[in-house]
Every structure is written in C-alpha cells, then in structure tokens.
Scaffold this motif. Sequence first.
Motif, short mmCIF file in Angstrom:
data_model
loop_
_atom_site.label_atom_id
_atom_site.label_comp_id
_atom_site.label_asym_id
_atom_site.label_seq_id
_atom_site.Cartn_x
_atom_site.Cartn_y
_atom_site.Cartn_z
N GLY A 66 -40.73 -1.98 118.70
CA GLY A 66 -41.41 -1.36 117.99
C GLY A 66 -40.48 -0.51 116.83
O GLY A 66 -41.10 0.00 115.79
N ARG A 67 -39.01 -1.10 116.62
CA ARG A 67 -38.31 -0.46 115.80
C ARG A 67 -37.78 -1.89 115.04
O ARG A 67 -37.38 -1.79 113.67
CB ARG A 67 -36.89 0.18 116.23
N PHE A 68 -37.48 -2.91 115.54
CA PHE A 68 -36.89 -4.21 114.77
C PHE A 68 -38.07 -5.21 114.76
O PHE A 68 -39.01 -5.25 115.68
CB PHE A 68 -35.71 -4.75 116.01
N THR A 69 -37.98 -5.86 113.65
CA THR A 69 -38.80 -7.10 113.46
C THR A 69 -38.16 -8.19 113.15
O THR A 69 -37.43 -8.34 112.12
CB THR A 69 -40.03 -6.74 112.39
N ILE A 70 -38.50 -9.22 113.70
CA ILE A 70 -37.70 -10.75 113.45
C ILE A 70 -38.83 -11.39 112.79
O ILE A 70 -40.06 -11.39 113.11
CB ILE A 70 -37.35 -11.54 114.69
N SER A 71 -38.38 -12.09 111.65
CA SER A 71 -39.37 -12.93 110.90
C SER A 71 -38.36 -14.25 110.53
O SER A 71 -37.29 -14.40 110.34
CB SER A 71 -39.79 -12.23 109.53
N ARG A 72 -39.33 -15.13 110.01
CA ARG A 72 -38.67 -16.63 109.76
C ARG A 72 -39.04 -17.26 108.36
O ARG A 72 -40.33 -17.06 108.34
CB ARG A 72 -39.04 -17.50 111.01
N ASP A 73 -38.29 -17.67 107.70
CA ASP A 73 -38.70 -18.60 106.43
C ASP A 73 -38.21 -19.89 106.63
O ASP A 73 -36.92 -20.24 106.50
CB ASP A 73 -38.03 -17.99 105.05
N ASN A 74 -39.24 -20.71 107.05
CA ASN A 74 -38.80 -22.17 107.57
C ASN A 74 -38.37 -22.89 106.20
O ASN A 74 -37.43 -23.98 106.45
CB ASN A 74 -40.01 -23.14 108.16
N ALA A 75 -38.98 -22.69 105.07
CA ALA A 75 -38.29 -23.34 103.86
C ALA A 75 -37.13 -23.16 103.90
O ALA A 75 -36.56 -24.02 102.95
CB ALA A 75 -39.38 -23.05 102.93
N LYS A 76 -36.52 -22.16 103.99
CA LYS A 76 -35.25 -21.93 103.77
C LYS A 76 -34.20 -21.90 105.02
O LYS A 76 -33.11 -21.72 105.04
CB LYS A 76 -34.99 -20.36 103.31
N ASP A 77 -34.93 -22.24 106.20
CA ASP A 77 -34.16 -22.24 107.30
C ASP A 77 -33.47 -21.05 107.55
O ASP A 77 -32.14 -20.94 107.92
CB ASP A 77 -33.09 -23.61 107.36
N THR A 78 -33.98 -19.79 107.34
CA THR A 78 -33.53 -18.45 107.49
C THR A 78 -34.36 -17.69 108.48
O THR A 78 -35.50 -17.84 108.25
CB THR A 78 -33.37 -18.01 106.13
#
Length: 116
Positions: A66-78
Amino acid sequence: QLQVVESGGGLVHSGGSLRLSCAASGRTNRKYVMGWFRQAPGKEREFVASISGSYGVTFYADSVKGRFTISRDNAKDTVYLQMNSLKPEDTAVYYCYADQAAGRDWGQGTQVTVSS
C-alpha cells in the motif's frame, strides 16, 4: 552473470517519497525476476518487493504493502521502486537483485534514510 546497479537513494522526511531505480546489464533475459531487499543497521536483510519478467507479477512484504510500488521497463532492463509515505523504520540500505537460471546477482546497495 548480470551487473546490477541501483540509484535514487537519499534522505527524506517522514511521509515523503523516493523512487529507486535498478538497471541490469550483461547477458540479460527479460524473463528473469527482479526485486528489492533491504537491510537496516543491526538487522538481517529482508525482502521488500519483486516483479516477474514475463507478466509483471508482483509481491510485497506486508510492511510496505500500500506504500511501495514496484514496476519494470523491460526495454531498459530496469526496475523501479516507488516508495511513498516513508517511515523512519524504512531506513536501510536497499539492494536490488536479478534472478536467472545461473543464480542471483546483487547490486551494491543504495542508502535510504527517513528522518522523523
């Protein structure tokens, strides 16, 4: 083996926000899981969040839901960790990791300090 590099740590007041970034390089495979652990002084390293490569399935520790959010950009491997409503107990060194069939690669860590 992957090279994993974190950035974005710093000092913030309680209730503030920070965004951490983690870039993987080397023989990357976008199907690998990436995530974050943290280690506070005098404590063991603990899991924070993870995200799968193929479908972006996420998991969170109860303490950050509820406070932290993880996300991903596969095009940038980040992978990113958006941290909101930070608390002094979130103070720790945050380590990014990437899992592949050969094993887990860790970053060097980035310090997050939350003042009360």
